[in-house]
Write a protein that holds these residues in place. Structure first.
Motif, PDB file in Angstrom:
ATOM      1  N   THR A   1      -2.313   0.655   4.820  1.00 15.62           N
ATOM      2  CA  THR A   1      -1.369   1.072   5.858  1.00 15.62           C
ATOM      3  C   THR A   1      -1.675   0.364   7.177  1.00 15.62           C
ATOM      4  O   THR A   1      -0.772  -0.142   7.851  1.00 15.62           O
ATOM      5  CB  THR A   1      -1.430   2.598   6.046  1.00 15.62           C
ATOM      6  OG1 THR A   1      -1.039   3.213   4.817  1.00 15.62           O
ATOM      7  CG2 THR A   1      -0.513   3.070   7.147  1.00 15.62           C
TER       8      THR A   1
ATOM      9  N   ASP B   1       5.429   0.852   2.541  1.00 10.84           N
ATOM     10  CA  ASP B   1       4.117   1.480   2.393  1.00 10.84           C
ATOM     11  C   ASP B   1       4.214   2.663   1.440  1.00 10.84           C
ATOM     12  O   ASP B   1       4.762   3.706   1.781  1.00 10.84           O
ATOM     13  CB  ASP B   1       3.619   1.925   3.777  1.00 10.84           C
ATOM     14  CG  ASP B   1       2.127   2.213   3.777  1.00 10.84           C
ATOM     15  OD1 ASP B   1       1.502   2.090   2.699  1.00 10.84           O
ATOM     16  OD2 ASP B   1       1.598   2.552   4.854  1.00 10.84           O
ATOM     17  N   GLU B   2       3.690   2.469   0.235  1.00  8.00           N
ATOM     18  CA  GLU B   2       3.751   3.480  -0.832  1.00  8.00           C
ATOM     19  C   GLU B   2       5.140   4.088  -0.955  1.00  8.00           C
ATOM     20  O   GLU B   2       5.323   5.304  -0.863  1.00  8.00           O
ATOM     21  CB  GLU B   2       2.703   4.573  -0.591  1.00  8.00           C
ATOM     22  CG  GLU B   2       1.294   4.013  -0.643  1.00  8.00           C
ATOM     23  CD  GLU B   2       0.235   5.091  -0.830  1.00  8.00           C
ATOM     24  OE1 GLU B   2       0.558   6.138  -1.424  1.00  8.00           O
ATOM     25  OE2 GLU B   2      -0.899   4.867  -0.403  1.00  8.00           O
TER      26      GLU B   2
ATOM     27  N   GLN C   1       4.637   5.159   5.215  1.00  8.38           N
ATOM     28  CA  GLN C   1       4.120   5.930   4.082  1.00  8.38           C
ATOM     29  C   GLN C   1       4.679   7.352   4.115  1.00  8.38           C
ATOM     30  O   GLN C   1       5.078   7.890   3.103  1.00  8.38           O
ATOM     31  CB  GLN C   1       2.591   5.954   4.177  1.00  8.38           C
ATOM     32  CG  GLN C   1       1.924   6.693   3.051  1.00  8.38           C
ATOM     33  CD  GLN C   1       0.423   6.437   3.023  1.00  8.38           C
ATOM     34  OE1 GLN C   1      -0.093   5.608   3.751  1.00  8.38           O
ATOM     35  NE2 GLN C   1      -0.267   7.152   2.160  1.00  8.38           N
TER      36      GLN C   1
HETATM   37 MG   LIG Z   1      -1.757   4.258   3.351  1.00  2.00          MG
END
Ligand SMILES: [Mg+2]
Ligand SMILES: Nc1ncnc2c1ncn2[C@@H]1O[C@H](COP(=O)(O)OP(=O)(O)O)[C@@H](O)[C@H]1O
Lengths: 380, 306
Positions: free
Chosen positions: B47, B161-162, B87
């Motif tokens: 991140t 991010d994810e 995220q």
């Molecule tokens: Mg992360």
């Protein structure tokens, strides 16, 4: 036992220690928890004085006899009055009252001593700015006694016959701006400043903190939007909110409390923009300092408390000790209250409110600068 | 594609938080149209790295470009060209799907805002939810909304991010379909993920562990470069076999995989020698390629071993 299971002392301790750890980590909450009671203690314990003393007074002396000097000296000694000038003209004196620089004007008529010696019962005129009845009432009742006692000492020997019977002078009290001493006249317009301070600071303090706390700031910062755009974009809606609040209070003042609105309402609405913006600047600065919404609210209250207590809203400004007055002079609410009361109750013009306008402007510039400087355009 | 200068090129990018290095001298290149996977345990700095690329965090040292602009000095020029999906869901839960998209479209100053938003809602299958508050959407649809929001301005680079954490398989499949068609249009994607199947879908990938880039390349390259040898065992009562395998010399990992056990180690000779003692006819043994997960776990073991 009941209550769904047994009481575990260890679990209880675990919760307590966890709370303490969290409290210690959250420095601002901790500081506020200590700071607010201290602040309240100081303010209620020392600063509040409903018997204001040393109220600024000018004397219009049409007579420079020993009797005039005696009266002026006795006023000074009484602690209620602080004679700042004895050489003003009538216009100057009127101006000083209107702009709130003095609380009283004592007019000693021409030929005062002559009439006094002849036993003609001359009058002494004490004009008071009675916008805030609490600020003047004690001084007014003291004046009559002060004047009579002072003269009694001078009237001896051949003049001692004048001490008998009716009082030697006729004290006339002329309360201006709020002659009936109606507290609402003072409180209700003042409330406008208080409500604006309270709500605007809190709302804007939350505005940016909320974005951080909810994670939406991360999205915002990754877009091309500029800090200034975010700030201004958040301010404008609340300026409108502020004006709505003002409108409600003005309508209520006029129709509900029958407050006489003497001055120019457009002037009031215009200068209020500066005051509203100054409060929003404070709120934005707080929102860049606070790490969560709770802290933001706490900071807003930390600002609100001295504002309401030291601005002259709750207690007469001149009743506070000098150090508290100095703090009060920094706060925008103090100056705004004088402007609001000046325009509504005294019909002040732009020139007359100017001395209270620039401190608000200065405050606004400083708070907005700090707010914008502290606004981080990154997450670190 | 001939003279394609990299979309992302960073050298020795470093970031620390209060003395703790979170991204350590990371160097990386990503080419146009590439789908680049970013893997590594939680807290590895994925991140943080993505935030540095998108201008959300300032690197402590190192340098780099993103879409040809300097990430330290020109983040203002980078921001309009990238689509960043955080995220954590970072649109407004108290706005509806359409309101969120309208807001983003305005922020990016998109012409034909209404038409663009309508088209996006339609294409991403969000029509049903257009007037629903974003906070009331399920995880999969939130993710879809977030992706839609960062596609509105047709970015050339996606930093995701994810994006598929906690999303069901069907929604993940749809998501990857979108990413593939975008890649075909030349859009580059950097995607962090914990899913091995997604890692295998990436053109290239990098594995990060606590700030260090341990390995990068295509999935095949990563596996072959690791030098990990694997044997698959099948038979009855495998759970009894597992504790017997673990202490053997040369056996570094024993992992259940469906109805088989994967046994791996770096020293092939030693591994086979040890396993010979257990080849008594009860089990079937098979030579297979190591998979990504085994490679990553082995990388972590090596790192921790010294
Ligand atoms: Mg992360
Ligand atoms: N703003 C921050 N302040 C302090 N530490 C941080 C911050 N952001 C991330 N970290 C720390 O940096 C490390 C890497 O975090 P992150 O980049 O989120 O990893 P990943 O995304 O790979 O899980 C973690 O140990 C995390 O606690």
């Amino acid at each position: 036992m009941g209550f769904g299971g047994y009481f575990s002392f260890n679990r209880f301790l675990a919760v307590i220690s966890k709370e303490f750890v969290q409290m210690r980590r959250d420095r601002v909450t901790f500081a506020m928890m200590i700071g607010i009671p201290i602040l309240q203690m100081i303010i209620f314990g020392f600063a509040i004085n409903s018997d204001p003393k040393h109220l600024p007074t000018v004397v219009l002396a049409g007579d420079h006899s020993v009797f005039s000097r005696t009266i002026i000296a006795a006023m000074q000694n009484s602690d209620y009055f602080k004679v700042i000038s004895t050489a003003a003209t009538e216009e100057e004196a009127a101006m000083l009252v209107e702009t709130g620089q003095v609380q009283f004007v004592l007019t000693i008529p021409e030929q005062f001593s002559r009439h006094l010696i002849r036993g003609e019962n001359p009058s002494l005129l004490l004009t008071a700015d009675a916008t805030d009845p609490a600020a003047t009432s004690n001084a007014l009742s003291a004046f009559r006694i002060v004047a009579e006692r002072a003269l009694a000492r001078d009237l001896d020997g051949p003049l001692s016959h004048l001490r008998r019977g009716s009082p030697p002078v006729d004290v006339i009290i002329h309360p201006r701006f709020n002659p009936e001493g109606i507290t609402q006249y003072n409180i209700v317009p003042g409330l406008m400043g208080v409500v604006l301070t309270m709500t605007l600071v809190i709302i804007t303090a939350l505005a940016i903190t909320r974005e951080r706390e909810r994670g939406t700031m991360e999205n915002l910062l990754s877009t091309p939007v500029k800090p200034f755009e975010v700030m201004i974009g958040k301010i404008i809606p609340y300026i409108i909110v502020g004006y709505v609040q003002m409108g409600v209070i003005l309508l209520a003042s006029y129709f509900l409390f029958k407050v006489p609105i003497i001055g120019n309402l457009f002037l009031l609405l215009g200068v209020s923009l500066l005051f509203i913006a100054a409060n929003l600047g404070v709120g934005l600065t707080f929102s860049t300092l606070a790490r969560n919404q709770l802290q933001a609210v706490q900071m807003a209250f930390f600002f609100f408390l001295p504002s309401i207590l030291l601005s002259g809203f709750m207690f007469p400004f001149r009743g506070m000790p000098v150090w508290a007055q100095h703090i009060g002079e920094i706060l925008p609410l103090t100056h705004y209250l004088r402007i609001v009361r000046g325009i509504i109750l005294k019909g002040n013009t732009f020139d007359q409110i100017l001395p209270n306008l620039w401190p608000i402007t200065l405050f606004l510039v400083i708070s907005l600068t700090i707010g914008l400087k502290r606004y981080r355009s990154t997450l670190d | 594609m001939a003279d394609a200068s990299p979309v992302i090129a960073v050298r020795n990018l470093t970031k620390s938080f209060s003395g703790k290095t979170v991204v350590n001298k990371l160097s990386l290149q990503i080419n146009p149209g590439e789908i680049y996977g970013f893997l590594g345990p939680n807290g590895s700095g994925k991140t943080t790295f993505i935030r540095m690329l998108s201008g959300l965090l300032r690197p402590d040292s190192g340098s780099g470009t993103c879409l040809g602009f300097d990430i330290l000095r020109e983040s203002g020029k980078i921001k309009p060209l990238i689509g960043y999906m955080a995220q954590r869901f970072s649109l407004y839960e108290d706005l509806s799907v359409r309101e969120n998209l309208n807001f983003m479209a305005r922020i990016y100053r998109i012409n034909n805002m209404r038409r663009t938003v309508d088209e996006t809602v339609e294409r991403m299958g969000l029509s049903r939810f257009a007037n629903q508050l974003a906070g009331t959407l399920s995880g999969g649809w939130k993710q879809r909304l977030a992706l839609s929001a960062c596609l509105l301005h047709r970015p050339r680079l996606l930093l995701l991010d994810e994006p598929t954490a906690g999303v069901d398989p069907k929604a993940r499949r749809d998501f990857w379909d979108d990413i593939y068609s975008l890649a075909a249009e030349g859009v580059t994607s950097l995607i962090s993920t914990h899913y091995m199947d997604e890692a295998e879908r990436c053109h290239r990938l990098a594995y990060l562990a606590y700030g260090d880039l341990l390995v990068s390349g295509t999935a095949d390259e990563v596996v072959s470069r690791s030098g990990l040898k694997t044997r698959a065992v099948s038979g009855a009562n495998l759970h009894l076999l597992s504790p017997e395998l673990k202490p053997l010399a040369g056996v570094e990992q024993v992992v259940p995989f469906g109805s088989t056990l994967h046994v791996s180690g770096h020293d092939e000779e030693l591994l086979d020698q040890s396993l010979n003692s257990l080849k008594n006819g009860k089990y079937t043994w098979q030579k297979i390629d190591a998979n990504l997960e085994e490679v990553f776990i082995s990388l972590m073991q090596e790192r921790e071993g010294g």
